[in-house]
Design a protein around this motif. Structure first.
Motif, short mmCIF file in Angstrom:
data_model
loop_
_atom_site.label_atom_id
_atom_site.label_comp_id
_atom_site.label_asym_id
_atom_site.label_seq_id
_atom_site.Cartn_x
_atom_site.Cartn_y
_atom_site.Cartn_z
N VAL A 194 0.97 -1.06 -0.09
CA VAL A 194 0.18 -0.03 0.20
C VAL A 194 1.07 1.29 0.07
O VAL A 194 2.27 0.89 0.13
N SER A 229 0.92 2.94 6.57
CA SER A 229 0.14 3.35 5.44
C SER A 229 -0.25 4.76 5.62
O SER A 229 -0.68 5.23 6.50
N ASN A 279 -3.00 6.51 5.50
CA ASN A 279 -4.20 6.80 5.58
C ASN A 279 -4.48 7.57 6.91
O ASN A 279 -3.61 7.30 7.96
N SER A 297 -6.46 1.65 3.99
CA SER A 297 -5.30 1.95 3.43
C SER A 297 -5.23 2.09 1.94
O SER A 297 -5.95 1.70 1.23
N GLU A 328 -1.36 -5.00 3.41
CA GLU A 328 -0.32 -4.75 4.05
C GLU A 328 0.75 -5.86 4.11
O GLU A 328 0.14 -7.17 4.07
N TYR A 381 -9.00 -0.21 9.09
CA TYR A 381 -9.13 -0.36 7.49
C TYR A 381 -10.69 -0.12 7.21
O TYR A 381 -11.11 -0.78 6.32
#
Ligand code: TXA
Ligand code: MG
Length: 326
Positions: free
Chosen positions: A30, A138, A140, A146, A175, A223
């Motif tokens: 990601v 990640s 985000n 992500s 991931e 997530y």
């Protein structure tokens, strides 16, 4: 700003890293939000921008095995060496005892440090040109989906990040797998892109899933889109309750022909149901329908074999707020 990940822009991004800034970049799993892992002030910026709790440690990305000597203490162990040999560069993160040069902000206060070598030329060049290992979660906001494209990063952070290197859609889509090796025992701390079967076939012994040794970042909700996500096994159960919603999305693992009322959007992760393709499209589809503001997203469960285990782990966390049953 989104910039194409050409040589010139990778150099600009590496300069920002050297100077203590943060940038977003692609890996094979990601997109990551990167800073110099050895610079406390730079790493703090990641936590601030991401709104991540400080006890949740970051993965340190390296481009060269020689960093292991510097970042860890006593990393040499037959199992670890075998894993590195087979899976690096690649989506396998290994937790080591940290050396003094790794700041506690990077490790969430732990004495251990999680390290991986990404299998992505842009990421590897970025680390090489900046001259430091890059700590990167990640890219985000904490708890959200992500990102698997530069645009997904941009939508979440807008101008909070100066540069987002665009390397296209990420190849794997979920991931890395995180492992911890203690003497002869191998524990999986996070299911991920490399399946337990693949690991076991290399090290020729069982990987343990430990309740005791856990990654601090394994939250029940994660997530997760803002829209309610519900996992289903049987489409008939969904159809019997779908009229209760103004708008709904059904996403199946493989392409099917289903008769649905017109308040329902139908989509699938993979035409053939291939697990790798499902992983690749998983976050992107959840993100897309979350933006569409539908009432609910129904997602078909997948077989828990190979990468399917990590896919189900992500789906359960995406639906964490809600009962898994209809
Ligand atoms: O594929 C990936 O691993 C991506 C790309 C960008 O490399 N990175 C990623 O980072 O997923 P993040 O921060 O979203 O997740 C890192 C996980 C967290 O659950 C964290 O708690 C765990 O790694 N972790 C980091 N250091 C650790 C340590 N020393 N011990 C145990 N868990 C650790
Ligand atoms: Mg994350």
């Amino acid at each position: 700003m989104i910039l194409p990940a050409n040589e010139e822009n990778i150099l600009i991004a590496s300069k920002i890293i050297k100077e203590g800034g943060i940038i977003a970049f692609p890996t094979e799993t990601v997109y990551g939000l990167g800073a110099n892992a050895l610079n406390k002030d730079a790493v703090i910026k990641i936590f601030e921008v991401k709104r991540r709790p400080y006890f949740d440690p970051l993965i340190v990305h390296i481009d060269n095995i020689s960093w292991l000597e510097k970042l860890t203490v006593n990393y040499k162990n037959k199992i670890v060496e075998k894993l590195i040999d087979v899976f690096w560069p690649g989506p396998l993160t290994i937790v080591f005892k940290k050396s003094e040069i790794v700041p506690y902000i990077t490790t969430g206060g732990l004495e251990t440090v999680a390290i991986r070598m990404p299998k992505n030329d842009i990421a590897l060049k970025l680390i090489k040109y900046s001259g430091f290992p890059i700590s990167a979660p990640s890219a985000n906001k904490f708890g959200y989906i992500s990102p698997t494209s530069a645009y997904m990063v941009y939508e979440q952070f807008k101008e909070e990040i100066d540069i987002i290197l665009d390397g296209g859609k990420t190849e794997i889509g979920i991931e890395s797998t995180i492992l911890y090796v203690e003497n002869e025992n191998i524990y999986v701390l996070r299911l991920g892109a490399i399946s337990i079967d693949e690991i076991e076939s290399v090290i020729k012994k069982s990987v343990l899933i430990s309740e005791k040794i856990k990654s601090p970042g394994q939250f029940k909700f994660h997530y997760a889109p803002y829209t309610k996500v519900v996992i289903f096994d049987n489409i008939d159960e969904v159809i019997s309750c779908i009229k209760d919603y103004k708008s709904a999305v059904i996403i199946t693992d493989k392409k099917e022909s289903i008769n649905l009322p017109n308040n329902v959007i139908y989509d699938y992760f993979s035409e053939s149901g291939d697990l790798r393709e499902i992983a690749k499209n998983l976050f992107e589809k959840l993100y897309y329908y979350d933006k569409m503001n539908v009432d609910i997203i129904f997602v078909k469960s997948v077989k828990e074999e190979g990468i399917g285990r990590a896919i189900m782990d992500r789906l359960r966390k995406a639906s964490g707020r809600y009962a898994l049953k209809l």
